[in-house]
Motif scaffolding. Structure first.
Motif, mmCIF file in Angstrom:
data_model
loop_
_atom_site.group_PDB
_atom_site.id
_atom_site.type_symbol
_atom_site.label_atom_id
_atom_site.label_comp_id
_atom_site.label_asym_id
_atom_site.label_seq_id
_atom_site.Cartn_x
_atom_site.Cartn_y
_atom_site.Cartn_z
ATOM 1 N N HIS A 47 -0.276 -2.426 -4.421
ATOM 2 C CA HIS A 47 -1.052 -1.357 -3.897
ATOM 3 C C HIS A 47 -1.803 -1.068 -4.599
ATOM 4 O O HIS A 47 -0.596 -0.092 -5.229
ATOM 5 C CB HIS A 47 -0.314 -1.493 -2.191
ATOM 6 N N ARG A 49 -3.306 3.342 -3.661
ATOM 7 C CA ARG A 49 -4.038 4.452 -3.363
ATOM 8 C C ARG A 49 -5.650 4.627 -3.302
ATOM 9 O O ARG A 49 -5.963 3.679 -4.133
ATOM 10 C CB ARG A 49 -3.224 5.551 -2.796
ATOM 11 N N HIS A 50 -6.808 5.368 -2.248
ATOM 12 C CA HIS A 50 -7.593 5.820 -2.121
ATOM 13 C C HIS A 50 -8.133 5.663 -3.836
ATOM 14 O O HIS A 50 -9.281 5.417 -3.949
ATOM 15 C CB HIS A 50 -8.186 6.294 -1.568
ATOM 16 N N ARG A 53 -8.190 2.911 -6.440
ATOM 17 C CA ARG A 53 -8.575 1.616 -6.546
ATOM 18 C C ARG A 53 -10.318 1.954 -6.884
ATOM 19 O O ARG A 53 -10.510 0.762 -7.062
ATOM 20 C CB ARG A 53 -8.739 1.394 -4.624
ATOM 21 N N ASP A 127 0.625 8.879 -5.595
ATOM 22 C CA ASP A 127 -1.018 8.025 -6.501
ATOM 23 C C ASP A 127 -0.723 7.737 -8.179
ATOM 24 O O ASP A 127 0.623 8.947 -8.802
ATOM 25 C CB ASP A 127 -1.732 9.462 -6.707
ATOM 26 N N GLU A 254 -7.951 5.671 3.305
ATOM 27 C CA GLU A 254 -6.995 6.693 2.752
ATOM 28 C C GLU A 254 -5.391 6.454 2.611
ATOM 29 O O GLU A 254 -4.886 6.763 1.588
ATOM 30 C CB GLU A 254 -6.005 8.059 2.768
ATOM 31 N N ASP A 255 -5.188 5.104 3.131
ATOM 32 C CA ASP A 255 -3.475 4.499 2.288
ATOM 33 C C ASP A 255 -3.578 3.643 0.893
ATOM 34 O O ASP A 255 -5.062 3.347 0.566
ATOM 35 C CB ASP A 255 -3.277 4.165 3.949
#
Length: 255
Positions: A47, A49-50, A53, A127, A254-255
């Motif tokens: 994963h 975060r925003h 990505r 982040d 945001e997640d």
């Protein structure tokens, strides 16, 4: 005078020429440290975060990933974590298509320049985006460089440049040390430029000498005598691109 006027990396000359199976190897050989860090974090935690990505997704688009490849890449990784396929399709696929100009106002978004990464949206806890030379604690940066087999003398040079706030020059030094060249022959101002120049070296695009270093990693010597622009002032992205990116960011959760 501070506008980014280099190539527009949203125009993909190599679209579809990179397979998803190549990304892991490319990340170790030809990704700048900021993108190498994002790739490792994505593989480890499944994963991003925003901010991560945005930064990494547009970079991958710029090196040649098609929309279909991007959807497959992100979906496979996210469903290895806590995001199931249905949640991905509903919560993330739209923003990836938006990245490629297939949703919303159909804007073909441009990968971030070094100035954009250095000067905007600094990373917070959890982040992995941003510029490691600008945003990392020096001791953590030192440890990361050691883990990538950068020699002690090279780490000292990089940390001195970071101390002087010469972040792009620190990245250029990282390029030289990981590619075993004395002079990279260009002024670095974009992560996708870093990738392109690395691939030129590794594929024999310049006069060079191939060799293996002590750690067994493939290295190459560049015999180019081109001079490098030693200015430490980062080059900014243009205002239009920044405005477009701000519009795109609204589509990311945001997640």
């Amino acid at each position: 005078s501070h506008s980014y006027v280099g190539p527009d990396y949203s125009i993909q000359k190599n679209t579809g020429k990179i397979s998803l199976e190549q990304i892991d190897a490319l990340s170790g050989k030809s990704f700048p440290l900021c993108m190498r860090q994002l790739h490792r974090a994505l593989r480890d935690s499944h994963h991003l975060r925003h901010g991560g990505r945005m930064q990494y997704g547009l970079f991958l688009k710029g090196i040649g990933l098609t929309l279909e490849q991007a959807l497959e890449f992100w979906k496979k990784e996210f469903i290895r974590g806590k995001v199931d396929a249905d949640k991905f399709d509903k919560g993330y696929a739209y923003s990836i298509r938006h990245n490629y100009g297939k949703e919303g106002k159909r804007t073909d978004y441009t990968p971030y320049s070094c100035m954009k990464i250095i000067m905007s949206n600094p990373p917070s806890q959890g982040d992995y985006h941003g510029c490691p030379f600008r945003h990392s604690d020096p001791e953590l940066l030192k440890q990361k460089l050691q883990s990538y087999k950068i020699p002690p003398s090279g780490i000292t040079q990089i940390l001195e440049l970071v101390k002087g706030m010469h972040y792009q020059l620190a990245c250029q030094k990282y390029f030289e040390l990981t590619h075993d060249v004395d002079d990279i022959g260009f002024s670095l101002n974009h992560p996708n430029q870093y990738f392109t120049e690395s691939q030129k070296l590794l594929s024999g695009g310049r006069e060079q000498k191939k060799e293996f270093n002590n750690s067994g990693n493939f290295q190459q010597k560049n015999n180019s005598q081109e001079s490098i622009n030693s200015s430490s002032t980062p080059t900014s992205s243009n205002a239009k691109a920044d405005t477009e990116l701000e519009g795109l960011e609204a589509y990311f959760t945001e997640d």
